[in-house]
Enzyme design. Structure first.
Site, PDB file in Angstrom:
ATOM      1  N   ASP A 111      -4.437  45.355  94.093  1.00  0.00           N
ATOM      2  CA  ASP A 111      -3.594  46.219  93.261  1.00  0.00           C
ATOM      3  C   ASP A 111      -2.377  45.427  92.788  1.00  0.00           C
ATOM      4  O   ASP A 111      -2.342  44.212  92.901  1.00  0.00           O
ATOM      5  CB  ASP A 111      -3.169  47.460  94.050  1.00  0.00           C
ATOM      6  CG  ASP A 111      -2.497  47.105  95.373  1.00  0.00           C
ATOM      7  OD1 ASP A 111      -2.207  45.916  95.608  1.00  0.00           O
ATOM      8  OD2 ASP A 111      -2.265  48.015  96.180  1.00  0.00           O
ATOM      9  N   ASP A 112      -1.369  46.101  92.282  1.00  0.00           N
ATOM     10  CA  ASP A 112      -0.218  45.380  91.752  1.00  0.00           C
ATOM     11  C   ASP A 112       0.877  45.178  92.790  1.00  0.00           C
ATOM     12  O   ASP A 112       2.068  45.351  92.518  1.00  0.00           O
ATOM     13  CB  ASP A 112       0.311  46.105  90.510  1.00  0.00           C
ATOM     14  CG  ASP A 112      -0.695  46.023  89.377  1.00  0.00           C
ATOM     15  OD1 ASP A 112      -1.330  44.956  89.252  1.00  0.00           O
ATOM     16  OD2 ASP A 112      -0.874  47.011  88.659  1.00  0.00           O
TER      17      ASP A 112
END
Ligand code: WTA
Length: 708
Positions: free
Chosen positions: A578-579
């Site tokens: 994910d980020d």
């Protein structure tokens, strides 16, 4: 024993020579945190080309201790039971603790599937206990009150002190009584913003004793970050210190705390009381600004308080603490952990993963501001009854041999640190290690980010002289305790792999659509059933808890990490999918850094990605688009970095600012981070499909501006 040791020593000599000889060759690819199939596969190959030679296949190669678990077969049997009969398996372990009221026979229940209603987890239903009582009073009552509890090692090597279990208990009780006198009680939140002095875990334990919920904020966070965390949980008290020395730097912690309290008030929450511990060697009392009517010195607060404080017996599922952590989007989330399951699980993992016995001298270099300092400093080791080093300083001050000097000074048996520290010490050279004997060491732990095989080998061969297993522990703030980790001396290790799941943990790999993958596979790492220290909610936002962790793949807890499982069933964590980026083991949300940059009036837009960094694991690479008519300059670059420092903290400062006239976006306006990652690492020849870009010319422009 002796003969075997000699053989091992010879083996290690060979391994080390091989490593030195290999140094002239190009460095092997490291298992980096950016999920990237080719790199991960290369790392595995390097590893598998070597491990037969270097890593012991059989447990008996580490002759110095006997594990609690004899062999893989015993592990498999226990593991099977832990999954099939969690009530029985964990119930038996829980018997080792004091419960004011026992849990019910069928004490677990959970819904892990968002499609079947709200996520809900229960452990030790019906039980009443207190973790502070089990971590301190129990040992004192068993006659071990004089055992050293904390061996405090200051920033300066000449600065140290010892506190026994009884002394820690006394101070905890005094503080508990003082907090009660302020009206703090069961369920109230207390924020703690302190350096690594014994009073930090003491403050946490004092909260636990009275059923208050602590929220420790890492001392490296800025005033703004502190304010957000104080306001979110509506802290009744803030506990802080006058200052702190970190290496050569003096940090005015009280000044930052004051500003944090002011900003929290602007966000609508007033903190009535601030307790301040004097840290004489950093900022003495006379140089500390005191706010009359609000601030009280720790020493004055506890003076005259009794060393006995009644224990607040709490339900097993009563919240123990909040810990804010970064995710892909939005503000940091207040992860909530509850008493009973967390207590039993951190105890069990500490015992088995570190092969720890009562009285062992153990050292975890993590700060209590992070989950590692909660589970494997404040709680797990005290529940076991260990003696532990509490270290105020940094591993490289005054010199790169500090860790090994401290290991020898206290005869540390289990040492637990982050790959970032290992890589930075490795860079200083072997001589700093070899100056010190390190004979006491038995187990070396690693946590926080993937450890690249090269660093693993150095840790194992040089620091551990080839006679200490390395326990590479994969887990998260949310999981409360180790999830995938080797049981030392029980099974064969592979450098760079966290190996097999701990008791009660059922990890699975799923594909993008949420289908479970079998056998050798690479996918998203999820957990299929509840374990005792699973987070129970996000403070004040159960919806977000469900959306974040349970909605992405219905039926599972989603970790946010990618992983590969090899033919032996070993897990290789490839990093976040994910980020979220992981800088020196610190979790940072790219969205948080972006919003700190955009807050600067001259910044129009920002996009942040992680890139491989030789020491920090990942570095922060920020693309910045300036407002119309504003020109890039070195001053502006510095201002933007400063803006991130003051919004989040110095540890989140971008390493690179890349001026970007435009960002690669899809026609629907979504930034293509994949493309930005490739440009950051000069891999623009591997961009993949860019046909969905609204303006493909942006890519070439960015490549040309790189490094300008
Ligand atoms: C990463 C720290 C590979 C992972 C305890 C996870 C690891 C995040 C390891 C959690 C490991 C932690 N190998 N990656 N042994 N340990 N991670 O919440 O990406 O600060 O999701 O908890 O760190 O970071 P957190």
């Amino acid at each position: 024993g002796e003969a075997r040791r000699a053989v091992r020593a010879a083996d290690c000599g060979r391994a080390r020579r091989a490593r030195v000889a290999g140094a002239a060759r190009p460095r092997p690819a490291v298992a980096r945190s950016v999920p990237d199939k080719t790199v991960a596969a290369a790392a595995v190959e390097v590893v598998e080309g070597h491990h037969v030679d270097v890593v012991p296949h059989v447990p008996s190669n580490y002759p110095h201790f006997t594990p609690f678990i004899e062999n893989v077969e015993q592990y498999r049997a226990m593991y099977k039971r832990s999954i099939e009969d969690p009530d029985g398996f964990w119930g038996e372990i829980a018997e080792e603790f004091h419960w004011e009221r026992k849990w019910e026979e069928k004490h677990t229940s959970w819904n892990f599937d968002v499609r079947k209603g709200p996520i809900h987890i229960e452990w030790f239903k019906g039980g009443l206990t207190n973790i502070c009582y089990n971590a301190l009073d129990r040992h004192v009552q068993e006659g071990n009150g004089d055992r050293p509890c904390f061996l405090w090692e200051g920033n300066e090597p000449s600065d140290d002190s010892v506190m026994s279990y009884k002394q820690v208990l006394d101070e905890v009780c005094r503080m508990a009584n003082y907090l009660r006198s302020l009206g703090v009680g069961k369920g109230d939140a207390v924020s703690i913003y302190m350096p690594m002095v014994c009073e930090l875990p003491i403050a946490m334990l004092a909260c636990a004793r009275i059923g208050a919920v602590h929220s420790v904020v890492f001392g490296g966070f800025s005033a703004e970050a502190l304010a957000g965390r104080i306001a979110d949980c509506k802290a009744k008290v803030l506990i802080t210190s006058s200052g702190v020395m970190r290496g050569n730097k003096k940090i005015d912690l009280k000044g930052i705390a004051d500003r944090g309290v002011e900003l929290a008030a602007k966000e609508g929450h007033e903190v009535p009381t601030v307790i301040v511990r004097e840290i004489k060697h950093a900022v003495p009392r006379k140089d500390t600004k005191v706010v009359e009517g609000r601030d009280v010195w720790w020493e004055d607060a506890v003076a005259g308080q009794s060393t006995e404080a009644e224990v607040e017996w709490v339900e097993a599922d009563h919240p123990l603490f909040l810990l804010y952590t970064s995710g892909s989007t939005g503000n940091p989330k207040g992860v909530v952990h509850c008493t009973g399951g967390y207590m039993v699980y951190t105890y069990t993992t500490t015992k088995y993963v570190f092969n720890m016995q009562e009285g062992d001298v153990y050292w975890c270099t993590a700060d209590c501001g992070w989950i590692t300092g909660h589970s494997y400093l404040t709680y797990g080791p005290l529940l076991v009854g260990a003696t532990q080093v509490v270290f105020e300083g940094v591993p490289t001050y005054p010199g790169p041999d500090r860790c090994w000097q401290v290991v020898d000074k206290y005869k540390v048996k289990q040492f637990y640190t982050a790959p970032t520290a290992i890589r930075s010490l490795m860079r200083s050279g072997d001589l700093y290690v070899k100056e010190h004997g390190r004979d006491s060491l038995r187990i070396l732990g690693s946590v926080g980010e993937p450890i690249n095989p090269e660093a693993w080998r150095w840790y194992h061969d040089v620091v551990g002289d080839g006679r200490c297993p390395v326990v590479d522990t994969w887990w998260q703030t949310e999981t409360g305790g180790h999830m995938i980790a080797p049981l030392p001396n029980v099974w064969r290790q592979k450098p760079g792999s966290a190996t097999l799941p701990f008791f009660g943990v059922l990890p699975v790999l799923v594909d993008e659509k949420g289908n479970e993958l079998e056998g050798e596979a690479e996918g998203m790492l999820c957990i299929k059933q509840a374990w005792p220290s699973c987070l129970r909610t996000v403070y004040g936002d159960h919806e977000r808890y469900q959306t974040n962790y349970f909605a992405p793949f219905p039926g599972y807890y989603f970790s946010g990490d990618g992983a590969r499982r090899d033919a032996d069933g070993y897990f290789w964590i490839t990093g976040r999918v994910d980020d979220v980026i992981n800088v020196s083991g610190h979790r940072i949300g790219t969205a948080e850094v972006e919003s700190a940059l955009v807050a600067h009036p001259k910044c129009a837009e920002a996009a942040v990605v992680g890139y491989e960094h030789p020491i920090k694991g990942q570095g922060i690479y920020a693309y910045v688009t300036l407002m119309e008519g504003v020109h890039q300059s070195e001053d502006l670059r510095r201002e933007l970095v400063a803006s991130v420092r003051s919004t989040i903290g110095a540890f989140a400062a971008p390493d690179v600012i890349h001026w970007a006239p435009g960002l690669p976006k899809t026609r629907s306006g979504k930034i293509m981070r994949r493309v930005l990652r490739k440009i950051a690492t000069k891999q623009e020849d591997e961009l993949g499909d860019t046909s969905t870009l609204a303006d493909p010319a942006v890519v070439q422009q960015l490549v040309e501006l790189r490094g300008k």
